[in-house]
Design a protein around this motif. Structure first.
Motif: not given
Length: 273
Positions: A78-105
């Motif tokens: 939460r601290a990094s979320y409040l201090q780094r708005p730019d990171l809150g606008r991006q998915l984590s690499s694991a979440s990005g891969q999860q969505l790509e797999q979902l889209a492929k399926q």
């Protein structure tokens, strides 16, 4: 002892801090303590973490529902979320891969693309999500199902430490025509639980704010869930018909004739001069 204030009657009509009275040249103790309490509630809303498990259970219990998946932004805490708005606008690499797999399926299973990706992000108010996300989703999904146009929904994404623009990446990875994001808004002293809805047509990483339509202050003391769902459906229908969103959609919507939902909600209360 505090002096009575003739403006006190206005407080029946607003949560704003008016007609508070005074003790000498200062606020009364009662009003000072109320201010401290509201300030503490606003701070708690920002720092509190959302437990998405109950919301996920409710979504997955829906018959013929879209299902859901839990994701996280690139913020570690939460601290990094409040201090780094730019990171809150991006998915984590694991979440990005999860969505790509979902889209492929999904692509392997059907050639029909997603019309809409619904995203729920904690934003700046956990209380807004915990109190308002589920009833808002109930009304929204009901309106989408009742709409004469069919909506092919992607699984609902639940995002920890997410900001508005994270919906653009989710929509892009899922190859959805539109994204509708529900997010906890920045809390005020009288509204620590305000929910906002943001619509973007053709979401892509790097979209700027003029590409979005916003419906704000969704809560029992603000815009009720039914009206918010009707406004969202109107904007979604117009976005799909015109293949755009944001400033252009608002400008054209003001010239549109009343729709089947009853009237143009964007013009409610306006009169001709």
């Amino acid at each position: 002892m505090g002096q009575p204030d003739p403006w006190h009657g206005l407080r029946r009509y607003t949560d704003a801090r008016v007609g508070q009275g005074r003790a000498g040249v200062s606020q009364t103790t009662r009003e000072w303590l109320a201010f401290q309490l509201d300030h503490a509630r606003a701070r708690d809303a920002i720092w509190q973490a959302v437990d998405f498990a109950p919301l996920q259970q409710r979504i997955e219990a829906l018959v013929d529902g879209p299902g859901c998946c839990q994701l996280s932004s690139a913020c570690a805490d939460r601290a990094s979320y409040l201090q780094r708005p730019d990171l809150g606008r991006q998915l984590s690499s694991a979440s990005g891969q999860q969505l790509e797999q979902l889209a492929k399926q999904h692509k392997d299973a059907t050639e029909s693309p997603f019309d809409l990706a619904i995203v729920v992000a904690d934003g700046l108010s956990a209380k807004a999500i915990e109190c308002n996300a589920w009833p808002m989703l109930q009304h929204l999904l009901s309106q989408l199902q009742a709409d004469a146009q069919s909506w092919h929904l992607a699984p609902i994404s639940l995002v920890q430490q997410g900001r508005v623009a994270v919906g653009d990446e989710i929509g892009q990875r899922l190859q959805a025509d539109a994204v509708l994001l529900l997010v906890g808004e920045r809390p005020g002293l009288s509204s620590p639980d305000s929910l906002g809805l943001y619509l973007t047509w053709h979401p892509r990483v790097g979209c700027t704010d003029e590409r979005r339509n916003c419906i704000s202050n969704v809560r029992p003391q603000g815009l009720d869930y039914r009206q918010a769902a009707l406004r969202a459906l109107y904007l979604l229908s117009e976005a799909r018909r015109r293949r755009l969103s944001g400033v252009e959609l608002k400008e054209q919507a003001e010239q549109a004739a009343p729709q089947a939902l009853g009237s143009n909600f964007l013009l409610a209360g306006k009169t001709k001069s």
